[in-house]
Design a protein around this motif. Structure first.
Motif, PDB file in Angstrom:
ATOM      1  N   TYR A 197      -1.995  19.414  -3.988  1.00 59.97           N
ATOM      2  CA  TYR A 197      -1.351  18.262  -3.337  1.00 59.97           C
ATOM      3  C   TYR A 197      -1.875  16.985  -3.975  1.00 59.97           C
ATOM      4  N   SER A 198      -0.930  16.110  -4.272  1.00 58.85           N
ATOM      5  CA  SER A 198      -1.311  14.807  -4.803  1.00 58.85           C
ATOM      6  C   SER A 198      -0.268  13.796  -4.344  1.00 58.85           C
ATOM      7  N   PRO A 199      -0.633  12.785  -3.542  1.00 56.83           N
ATOM      8  CA  PRO A 199       0.355  11.817  -3.037  1.00 56.83           C
ATOM      9  C   PRO A 199       0.989  11.017  -4.164  1.00 56.83           C
ATOM     10  N   VAL A 241      -8.532   8.528 -10.094  1.00 57.48           N
ATOM     11  CA  VAL A 241      -8.639   8.753  -8.647  1.00 57.48           C
ATOM     12  C   VAL A 241      -8.230  10.183  -8.354  1.00 57.48           C
ATOM     13  N   PRO A 242      -8.837  10.811  -7.349  1.00 60.12           N
ATOM     14  CA  PRO A 242      -8.546  12.216  -7.066  1.00 60.12           C
ATOM     15  C   PRO A 242      -7.077  12.428  -6.696  1.00 60.12           C
ATOM     16  N   VAL A 256       6.859   1.659 -11.372  1.00 64.00           N
ATOM     17  CA  VAL A 256       6.509   2.937 -11.976  1.00 64.00           C
ATOM     18  C   VAL A 256       6.048   3.879 -10.864  1.00 64.00           C
ATOM     19  N   VAL A 257       6.574   5.089 -10.857  1.00 65.69           N
ATOM     20  CA  VAL A 257       6.233   6.113  -9.871  1.00 65.69           C
ATOM     21  C   VAL A 257       5.308   7.120 -10.541  1.00 65.69           C
ATOM     22  N   THR A 268       0.421  14.537 -15.472  1.00 70.35           N
ATOM     23  CA  THR A 268       0.881  13.270 -14.892  1.00 70.35           C
ATOM     24  C   THR A 268       2.158  12.763 -15.555  1.00 70.35           C
ATOM     25  N   THR A 269       3.147  12.435 -14.720  1.00 73.55           N
ATOM     26  CA  THR A 269       4.393  11.823 -15.177  1.00 73.55           C
ATOM     27  C   THR A 269       4.557  10.462 -14.508  1.00 73.55           C
TER      28      THR A 269
END
Length: 247
Positions: A146-148, A178-179, A118-119, A240-241
């Protein structure tokens, strides 16, 4: 409508005997008559009446009879010559050839089943669609600059999705606190469930803002597993996906 969720792989040659030179005719001697009881010269003595013939010399061990070539014998400590199989063993098939009749063929190994991943990433398109359906309470939400991207394997029988509960320390398998934290995700939001054929399904756990698939407007029903295909997108929270990938 967006709502704030509740707090918390391996012959020798035998030379012929030399020929006897013949004497010249002028020097040839008349044949002598044998003495009484003596055999002619060059002939073996004949046995007397009633006597047994003298024994014939026997060839020693390892020698062939006169006029025959003995077969070569391997020296002590040496193995069979190159190309000959060892004593008591049959010929072996050359390398790369199929086994002879009667030998079972080797079975190819079965390939291991492909796993699922899952990504997790923020999704701008989903975020904008959520904002359009929400009321004034979503006005203060901002998509993270930005979010890795995170990748997580789907293992076991189920994988939970949600946010860590500060009061009890309870944390889901996929923690979205988590941030940057997605404030629209419930503490027990959804769960991925393995199916009997090895595939996966997603089930909403009666979350506050629901769970949608592939950009749909309507959320899926709570506590009803929905089968997933390779590449399906699961939307939770405000932005969030979670994309499921096979292999």
């Amino acid at each position: 409508m967006f709502r704030q969720p509740d707090a918390d792989r391996g012959d020798d040659w035998v030379l012929p005997p030399p020929s006897q030179p013949q004497a010249p005719p002028s020097q040839a001697r008349p044949p002598q008559q044998p003495s009484h009881g003596l055999p002619p010269q060059g002939q073996p003595p004949q046995p007397q009446h009633g006597q047994a013939p003298p024994p014939q010399p026997q060839p020693q061990q390892g020698q062939a009879p006169h006029g025959q070539t003995p077969p070569p014998q391997p020296q002590h400590g040496q193995g069979p010559q190159h190309g000959q199989p060892p004593h008591g063993q049959g010929p072996q098939p050359p390398h790369g050839q199929a086994p002879q009749h009667g030998q079972p063929p080797q079975q190819p190994q079965a390939a291991a089943p492909a796993g699922w991943t899952v990504v997790v990433r923020p999704d701008r398109e989903y975020f904008m669609a959520m904002m359009r359906r929400s009321g004034p309470e979503a006005a203060s939400l901002n998509l993270p600059a930005y979010s890795p991207e995170r990748r997580m394997s789907l293992d076991g029988q189920q994988v939970t999705v949600g946010r860590r509960r500060q009061s009890t320390g309870e944390s889901p398998d996929i923690d979205l606190s988590v941030p940057p934290e997605d404030p629209g995700v419930s503490h027990q939001h959804a769960v991925f469930v393995r199916q009997p054929d090895g595939s996966w399904a997603v089930m909403d756990q009666n979350s506050t803002n629901g769970t949608t698939l592939n950009g749909a407007d309507e959320p899926i029903q709570p506590y009803v597993p929905v089968p997933l295909q390779d590449g399906d997108r699961v939307h939770v929270g405000a932005w969030t996906t979670l994309t499921v990938v096979r292999g």
